[in-house]
Motif scaffolding. Structure first.
Motif, short mmCIF file in Angstrom:
data_model
loop_
_atom_site.label_atom_id
_atom_site.label_comp_id
_atom_site.label_asym_id
_atom_site.label_seq_id
_atom_site.Cartn_x
_atom_site.Cartn_y
_atom_site.Cartn_z
N LYS A 1 -1.99 14.55 -0.85
CA LYS A 1 -3.41 14.21 -0.67
C LYS A 1 -4.03 13.76 -1.99
CE LYS A 1 -4.00 17.16 3.36
NZ LYS A 1 -4.26 18.54 3.78
N SER B 1 1.32 3.89 -3.11
CA SER B 1 0.99 5.32 -2.91
C SER B 1 2.17 6.20 -3.31
CB SER B 1 0.62 5.58 -1.45
OG SER B 1 -0.53 4.88 -1.09
N LYS C 1 2.61 6.09 -7.07
CA LYS C 1 1.62 6.93 -7.76
C LYS C 1 2.05 8.39 -7.71
CE LYS C 1 -3.39 7.75 -7.91
NZ LYS C 1 -3.89 8.91 -7.23
N LEU C 2 2.48 8.82 -6.52
CA LEU C 2 2.98 10.20 -6.36
C LEU C 2 4.19 10.42 -7.29
CD1 LEU C 2 3.03 12.91 -4.63
CD2 LEU C 2 4.74 11.75 -3.24
N LYS D 1 0.83 -1.20 0.00
CA LYS D 1 0.00 0.00 0.00
C LYS D 1 0.88 1.26 0.00
CE LYS D 1 -3.39 2.45 2.78
NZ LYS D 1 -3.37 2.94 4.13
N THR D 2 1.91 1.25 0.87
CA THR D 2 2.80 2.42 0.95
C THR D 2 3.54 2.63 -0.35
OG1 THR D 2 3.11 1.99 3.31
CG2 THR D 2 4.70 3.45 2.27
N SER E 1 -2.63 12.14 -4.27
CA SER E 1 -2.19 10.77 -4.55
C SER E 1 -2.68 9.80 -3.49
CB SER E 1 -0.66 10.71 -4.63
OG SER E 1 -0.21 11.41 -5.77
N GLY E 2 -3.51 10.29 -2.56
CA GLY E 2 -4.06 9.41 -1.52
C GLY E 2 -3.04 8.97 -0.50
N ILE E 3 -2.07 9.85 -0.19
CA ILE E 3 -1.00 9.48 0.74
C ILE E 3 -1.24 10.13 2.09
CG2 ILE E 3 1.46 9.80 1.22
CD1 ILE E 3 2.01 9.43 -1.69
N ASP E 4 -1.09 9.32 3.14
CA ASP E 4 -1.18 9.83 4.51
C ASP E 4 0.13 10.55 4.82
OD1 ASP E 4 -1.09 10.19 7.25
OD2 ASP E 4 -2.08 8.29 7.70
#
Length: 660
Positions: free
Chosen positions: A377, A355, A358-359, A351-352, A379-382
């Motif tokens: 955000k 993410s 993708k970024l 998952k990490t 790219s859906g990253i915490d």
């Protein structure tokens, strides 16, 4: 003592107090180097590990938009005796015969080559009293922080917010004392620097937007007595008008002895350091990339771990293998450090990495090397997750009174961003094709062939390294290494063979030499060296002259010969065409090798005006370092002689000896 003298004495004492406070904070900030890790990572004292970088004075004023790995490969082929290296601390000292004082220095260098570390060392030596003690105050103003300042403010306010130690200085003091501003990372600037139309400003207390303050500082309207040092990647350097730059320097990274010095300093065990140096030297692509200090750090992190223990895994020989091991190493590090576990959770790691990938891919498409919270955000990253993923993502943030500076993120190096982008592309396309089990090979081959075409269509090679990584990651052996992250392997020998055949077809179609060279690097990543082996005999198997006499090479074999010559350890300082064949065709085919040489001997090689025109065009297309050219016993014709005369008049031409 009268009142004026008393005031001056008091002000001098106060200046000394402010200066000491600034020195103390900057020393505390810059004395440690975290080599790719963010603030919570382990760090080393800069003075213990610092290896003097190869910095040269001058250089071409032309903008080089090529992919930076191409630029590094070009530099690696250039003999180091051509330019005079200068010490980082001496960049503001005029060279012999130069009378004018230097106000603004622009330092170019590819990503990760050591520009920021040079800035760090320069500041540290000043704080420790070792160099540039005639400068009273140094103010570092990195662009990645300046980007975050939205409001209008004066230069004095800007400095007071970023460097609170000097807020008691009067506005006149900035003109009375010797002040230096260091603007690191022009390529990261998201401000609009308009040197033509921005309003003129000369008062340090007058408010304006940050971009207006910067353009006026650089033009010399604001604080003309101040010294300015600007660093930039090559493609962004032309934002500064040439008339505003008094000294142009270039960071070349590590030369060959410095690469070895780095590993010996970085690795405590001398015998292990020697084994690592030997291994790096055995792989030409790894050795070339070690011009970049960040790549040395990645290699040291991986090889110290792998060669220092009795691990059974194969030692990395290609870029993809090195970066794959680095990613595994960082994933394990993160798991141990922050989760308190020693086993990687595949789902969490996947998952990490997806993410981050993708970024990496989205920002690579936009040409961004730094990004802010809103980019993450998207790219859906915490944000909290990224801040602890320290080996792959670096976080710098500071909050000070009056300015709410946010967080700035970047990958440790452009090549890591490209590697993660390639991994994301492979993972996401394999997931899209999970239902196509019977015809699975076809979508993967189509993807790889599309990406080969995309890289070839790019004028400046910006997808070259991404393609190398994507092809390397398509190998089953590299996917097996990542089995903790990948759910399944998405490759087969058929896919690799078909892709290699497609690349060889593209080499036969004879694209530009630079593009052919990258395609050979791609074949290396696929472990296919068949074309190289076909021509290796002409380089090492035969001695003396006319090695290609009676041999008919195909277009692909000529390209392979160029690649082998450019990547051999043989010194290209002097190139003699007669070693291979006395013909114009041989000259035309080996032009990339000739471009990389300093002395060229074409005596009696049957060169006509056609060959002469091609040679001169090649020497003009890239800033040439040619100093000697022997064209005697050839027939260049009147037009060839005219072209040679025009070349000699070119200010960038370094030719000292010409024989016709």
């Amino acid at each position: 003592m009268n009142q004026t003298d008393l005031a001056d004495t008091l002000q001098t004492k106060l200046m000394s107090v402010y200066q000491q406070k600034l020195r103390s904070r900057l020393q505390d900030k810059y004395q440690r180097l975290s080599e790719g890790l963010s603030n919570h990572g382990d760090s080393t004292r800069l003075n213990e590990i610092y290896t003097e970088l190869y910095i040269t004075e001058g250089g071409s004023g032309e903008v080089n938009n090529e992919h930076e790995v191409r630029q590094i490969e070009t530099v690696s082929r250039r003999p180091e005796t051509q330019e005079t290296p200068i010490n980082c601390n001496d960049i503001f000292k005029p060279s012999p015969g130069q009378d004018k004082p230097i106000r603004t220095v622009l330092t170019k260098g590819v990503a990760g080559i050591g520009k920021t570390v040079s800035v760090q060392k320069f500041i540290l030596d000043w704080t420790e009293g070792k160099a540039n003690q005639d400068v009273h105050f140094i103010f570092p103003l990195p662009f990645r922080e300046l980007n975050l300042i939205q409001k209008h403010l004066s230069l004095v306010d800007l400095l007071n917010h970023l460097h609170t130690e000097t807020k008691e200085l009067k506005s006149a003091d900035y003109e009375d004392y010797k002040v230096m501003f260091i603007f690191d990372g022009l390529d990261e600037c998201r401000l609009r620097l308009d040197f033509q139309n921005s309003r003129s400003l000369s008062d340090v207390t007058e408010s304006a937007s940050v971009d207006v303050l910067l353009t006026n500082l650089i033009k010399g309207n604001l604080l003309p007595s101040a010294l300015l040092w600007i660093t930039s990647r090559p493609a962004a350097a032309n934002q500064i008008p040439p008339e505003c730059v008094h000294q142009l320097t270039e960071v070349r990274g590590f030369n060959d002895p410095q690469k070895e010095e780095y590993f010996r300093k970085r690795i405590n065990d001398p015998s292990l350091a020697e084994r690592i140096v030997t291994h790096i030297r055995s792989s030409r692509s790894l050795f070339i990339m070690c011009h970049i200090p960040v790549f040395c750090w990645i290699s040291a992190a991986v090889l110290e771990r792998m060669m220092g223990k009795a691990e059974s895994a194969e030692i990395p020989k290609t870029l993809t293998q090195m970066f794959t091991h680095f990613l595994i190493f960082q994933t394990k590090l993160k798991t141990q450090k922050y989760d308190g576990k020693y086993e990687i959770d595949p789902d969490q790691a996947r998952k990490t990495i997806l993410s981050l990938g993708k970024l990496a891919f989205e920002q690579l498409e936009k040409g961004n090397l730094i990004f802010y919270e809103e980019d993450l955000k998207e790219s859906g990253i915490d944000v909290r997750e990224v801040s602890v993923y320290s080996g792959v993502c670096t976080q710098i943030f500071r909050e000070e009174s009056g300015l709410q500076l946010g967080k700035v993120f970047s990958f440790v190096h452009l090549s890591i961003q490209e590697f993660l982008a390639a991994l994301f592309k492979l993972l996401s396309s394999s997931e899209q094709n999970t239902g196509l089990k019977n015809v699975f090979r076809s979508p993967m081959i189509s993807l790889l062939e599309r990406e080969v075409d995309k890289a070839l269509q790019s004028e400046n090679g910006h997808w070259d390294l991404f393609l190398r990584f994507l092809l390397g990651l398509s190998l089953e052996s590299n996917q097996t290494l990542l089995q903790g992250v990948l759910r399944k392997t998405v490759s087969s020998s058929d896919i690799n063979q078909e892709t290699a055949a497609y690349i060889k077809q593209k080499i036969r179609e004879n694209h530009s030499p630079e593009k052919s060279i990258n395609l050979f690097h791609c074949l290396n990543e696929l472990n296919d060296r068949s074309l190289e082996q076909e021509v290796q005999t002409y380089v090492s198997g035969r001695t003396g002259n006319l090695r290609l006499s009676g041999v008919s090479l195909s277009a692909a074999q000529w390209s392979a010969l160029v690649f082998v010559l450019l990547n051999s350890e043989e010194d290209l300082d002097e190139f003699n065409l007669r070693k291979y064949h006395r013909s114009e065709e041989c000259l035309l085919r080996l032009l990339p090798v000739i471009k990389a040489s300093r002395k060229i001997n074409l005596c009696g090689c049957r060169i006509t005006q056609k060959g002469c025109a091609a040679l001169i065009s090649a020497l003009r297309s890239n800033p040439s370092h040619l100093t000697e050219l022997n064209l005697s016993l050839n027939t260049p014709g009147d037009s060839g002689v005219k072209l040679l005369s025009a070349l000699l008049e070119d200010p960038h031409c370094k030719l000292k000896k010409l024989r016709i």
